[in-house]
Design a protein around this motif. Structure first.
Motif, PDB file in Angstrom:
ATOM      1  N   PRO A 126       0.829  -1.212   0.000  1.00 36.63           N
ATOM      2  CA  PRO A 126       0.000   0.000   0.000  1.00 36.63           C
ATOM      3  C   PRO A 126       0.860   1.257   0.000  1.00 36.63           C
ATOM      4  O   PRO A 126       1.990   1.257   0.487  1.00 36.63           O
ATOM      5  CB  PRO A 126      -0.791  -0.127   1.308  1.00 36.63           C
ATOM      6  CG  PRO A 126       0.038  -1.010   2.186  1.00 36.63           C
ATOM      7  CD  PRO A 126       0.728  -1.964   1.266  1.00 36.63           C
ATOM      8  N   THR A 156       0.679   5.638   0.746  1.00 31.31           N
ATOM      9  CA  THR A 156      -0.027   6.570   1.634  1.00 31.31           C
ATOM     10  C   THR A 156      -0.271   7.885   0.906  1.00 31.31           C
ATOM     11  O   THR A 156       0.629   8.415   0.246  1.00 31.31           O
ATOM     12  CB  THR A 156       0.795   6.829   2.914  1.00 31.31           C
ATOM     13  OG1 THR A 156       1.060   5.577   3.561  1.00 31.31           O
ATOM     14  CG2 THR A 156       0.026   7.739   3.867  1.00 31.31           C
ATOM     15  N   TYR A 196      -5.113   8.746   3.584  1.00 27.36           N
ATOM     16  CA  TYR A 196      -5.628   7.484   3.066  1.00 27.36           C
ATOM     17  C   TYR A 196      -4.487   6.516   2.798  1.00 27.36           C
ATOM     18  O   TYR A 196      -3.355   6.926   2.525  1.00 27.36           O
ATOM     19  CB  TYR A 196      -6.391   7.685   1.745  1.00 27.36           C
ATOM     20  CG  TYR A 196      -7.553   8.648   1.849  1.00 27.36           C
ATOM     21  CD1 TYR A 196      -8.794   8.218   2.305  1.00 27.36           C
ATOM     22  CD2 TYR A 196      -7.390   9.983   1.476  1.00 27.36           C
ATOM     23  CE1 TYR A 196      -9.850   9.115   2.390  1.00 27.36           C
ATOM     24  CE2 TYR A 196      -8.437  10.878   1.562  1.00 27.36           C
ATOM     25  CZ  TYR A 196      -9.666  10.432   2.027  1.00 27.36           C
ATOM     26  OH  TYR A 196     -10.706  11.309   2.126  1.00 27.36           O
ATOM     27  N   GLU A 197      -4.807   5.235   2.832  1.00 26.53           N
ATOM     28  CA  GLU A 197      -3.956   4.204   2.244  1.00 26.53           C
ATOM     29  C   GLU A 197      -4.577   3.780   0.933  1.00 26.53           C
ATOM     30  O   GLU A 197      -5.797   3.775   0.780  1.00 26.53           O
ATOM     31  CB  GLU A 197      -3.837   2.992   3.179  1.00 26.53           C
ATOM     32  CG  GLU A 197      -2.803   3.170   4.283  1.00 26.53           C
ATOM     33  CD  GLU A 197      -2.492   1.870   5.000  1.00 26.53           C
ATOM     34  OE1 GLU A 197      -3.218   0.881   4.754  1.00 26.53           O
ATOM     35  OE2 GLU A 197      -1.539   1.846   5.794  1.00 26.53           O
ATOM     36  N   ALA A 198      -3.694   3.412  -0.024  1.00 21.77           N
ATOM     37  CA  ALA A 198      -4.183   3.058  -1.355  1.00 21.77           C
ATOM     38  C   ALA A 198      -3.222   2.066  -1.989  1.00 21.77           C
ATOM     39  O   ALA A 198      -2.128   1.796  -1.469  1.00 21.77           O
ATOM     40  CB  ALA A 198      -4.319   4.310  -2.214  1.00 21.77           C
ATOM     41  N   THR A 199      -3.646   1.511  -3.116  1.00 20.10           N
ATOM     42  CA  THR A 199      -2.773   0.628  -3.898  1.00 20.10           C
ATOM     43  C   THR A 199      -2.503   1.261  -5.242  1.00 20.10           C
ATOM     44  O   THR A 199      -3.346   1.995  -5.784  1.00 20.10           O
ATOM     45  CB  THR A 199      -3.443  -0.746  -4.101  1.00 20.10           C
ATOM     46  OG1 THR A 199      -4.721  -0.567  -4.726  1.00 20.10           O
ATOM     47  CG2 THR A 199      -3.628  -1.461  -2.769  1.00 20.10           C
ATOM     48  N   ILE A 227      -8.050   3.927  -3.460  1.00 21.19           N
ATOM     49  CA  ILE A 227      -8.089   4.129  -2.011  1.00 21.19           C
ATOM     50  C   ILE A 227      -8.687   2.912  -1.353  1.00 21.19           C
ATOM     51  O   ILE A 227      -9.737   2.395  -1.752  1.00 21.19           O
ATOM     52  CB  ILE A 227      -8.917   5.404  -1.681  1.00 21.19           C
ATOM     53  CG1 ILE A 227      -8.194   6.651  -2.210  1.00 21.19           C
ATOM     54  CG2 ILE A 227      -9.166   5.522  -0.180  1.00 21.19           C
ATOM     55  CD1 ILE A 227      -8.951   7.933  -2.051  1.00 21.19           C
ATOM     56  N   THR A 228      -8.016   2.465  -0.301  1.00 20.35           N
ATOM     57  CA  THR A 228      -8.482   1.276   0.415  1.00 20.35           C
ATOM     58  C   THR A 228      -8.901   1.585   1.859  1.00 20.35           C
ATOM     59  O   THR A 228      -9.840   0.993   2.372  1.00 20.35           O
ATOM     60  CB  THR A 228      -7.376   0.200   0.449  1.00 20.35           C
ATOM     61  OG1 THR A 228      -6.184   0.761   1.062  1.00 20.35           O
ATOM     62  CG2 THR A 228      -7.034  -0.272  -0.959  1.00 20.35           C
ATOM     63  N   THR A 229      -8.196   2.538   2.497  1.00 23.30           N
ATOM     64  CA  THR A 229      -8.472   2.816   3.904  1.00 23.30           C
ATOM     65  C   THR A 229      -8.369   4.301   4.186  1.00 23.30           C
ATOM     66  O   THR A 229      -7.428   4.955   3.717  1.00 23.30           O
ATOM     67  CB  THR A 229      -7.465   2.061   4.812  1.00 23.30           C
ATOM     68  OG1 THR A 229      -7.471   0.677   4.480  1.00 23.30           O
ATOM     69  CG2 THR A 229      -7.836   2.240   6.287  1.00 23.30           C
ATOM     70  N   ALA A 230      -9.349   4.841   4.923  1.00 20.59           N
ATOM     71  CA  ALA A 230      -9.263   6.237   5.382  1.00 20.59           C
ATOM     72  C   ALA A 230      -8.507   6.274   6.696  1.00 20.59           C
ATOM     73  O   ALA A 230      -8.807   5.547   7.627  1.00 20.59           O
ATOM     74  CB  ALA A 230     -10.669   6.821   5.580  1.00 20.59           C
ATOM     75  N   LEU A 231      -7.490   7.119   6.782  1.00 22.34           N
ATOM     76  CA  LEU A 231      -6.662   7.219   7.970  1.00 22.34           C
ATOM     77  C   LEU A 231      -7.028   8.414   8.849  1.00 22.34           C
ATOM     78  O   LEU A 231      -6.833   8.377  10.058  1.00 22.34           O
ATOM     79  CB  LEU A 231      -5.180   7.324   7.557  1.00 22.34           C
ATOM     80  CG  LEU A 231      -4.632   6.158   6.723  1.00 22.34           C
ATOM     81  CD1 LEU A 231      -3.188   6.434   6.353  1.00 22.34           C
ATOM     82  CD2 LEU A 231      -4.748   4.837   7.500  1.00 22.34           C
TER      83      LEU A 231
END
Length: 281
Positions: free
Chosen positions: A250, A252, A261-264, A276-280
């Motif tokens: 991932p 950032t 966010y985290e993303a790939t 985007i995979t996760t909101a931080l």
């Protein structure tokens, strides 16, 4: 110690009726409603225009009046609707089929006949309904007509007269509305407060929209990599730096120094992209 005396206090001067905030908009709205009411009653070349306001005016003599009460959730407004003899002649002429081609019908000071009274009452009822709708538009809340005989306007409160000129064919008469000055001022004050609140809410929405359209930079970080100072000093164009992270790791997304966010990593056409995979934050 000096004793208090009434002469030491000065009351704030009363604002002139013509200078009350919102009164111009109210008189223009009433003129439009009177035009609409007359057209709804009998189509014709009606024209009603504002003709000024007057403080503490007595109800006009030689005029035919109707007392009406407009009610809302936050108070009521009582008015005396008056048509002078020239305006009364005009509505009766139109009611009897006049077209303006005939000599003008001059009404004497005689009492109105039963039929003429009926015509006038019908016109006044139509105008009262239109006025209720107009007051709702200008004073920013719905008004309805009081169903029944309304109470009179309190004596001693001071009357505010709004005058309008009525023209049709060769007739030129006057329509007047008499309000309690205190009631009218209260309603205009409440409408002004409501308009200010609505304007503030509109400005807030516009500000939010502008903020929402603002450009904010995003930085994508694949991951940190440690290099010695000598290795950094020896970097030259074409030099490859191998990262320990792989394409599947991932990344950032940073905004304003905050990890959001985290993303790939991925591609869209010939451009790099992130999912985007996760909101931080």
């Amino acid at each position: 110690m000096k004793s208090l005396d009434a002469s030491l206090f000065r009351s704030a001067p009363r604002i002139a009726l013509a200078d009350l905030p919102g009164l111009g908009k109210l008189t223009a709205g009433i003129a439009d409603s009177l035009n609409s009411g007359l057209m709804a009653w009998r189509p014709g070349p009606w024209r009603v225009t504002p003709d000024g306001v007057k403080e503490d005016a007595p109800a006009g003599a030689n005029a035919e009046g109707r007392l009406v009460r407009f009610e809302s959730e936050r108070g009521s407004l009582t008015a005396l609707l008056l048509l002078d003899r020239a305006a009364t002649s005009a509505v009766i002429e139109v009611a009897m089929g006049g077209t303006g081609a005939e000599p003008a019908f001059e009404m004497s000071d005689r009492p109105l006949s039963k039929i003429e009274h009926g015509v006038l009452r019908l016109v006044q009822a139509t105008l009262a309904r239109q006025l209720a709708a107009s007051l709702g538009d200008v004073l920013m809340r719905p008004f309805s007509l009081f169903d029944g005989e309304p109470p009179g306007i309190e004596a001693g409160t001071g009357l505010a007269q709004l005058r309008f000129v009525l023209n049709v064919f060769s007739y030129s008469g006057e329509i007047s509305l008499f309000f309690s000055r205190a009631e009218l001022e209260r309603e205009l004050d409440m409408a002004g407060a409501g308009a200010a609140a609505a304007a503030g809410a509109m400005q807030q929405r516009m500000l939010q929209q502008e903020v929402g359209r603002s450009m904010v930079s995003l930085e994508v970080t694949l991951g940190p990599e440690m290099l010695t100072l000598d290795a950094i000093a020896g970097l030259r164009p074409g030099k490859l730096i191998a990262f320990s992270a792989t394409a599947g790791n991932p990344v950032t997304l940073w905004s304003g120094g905050v990890a959001a966010y985290e993303a790939t990593l991925g591609r869209t056409g010939d451009r790099y992209a992130v999912t985007i995979t996760t909101a931080l934050a």
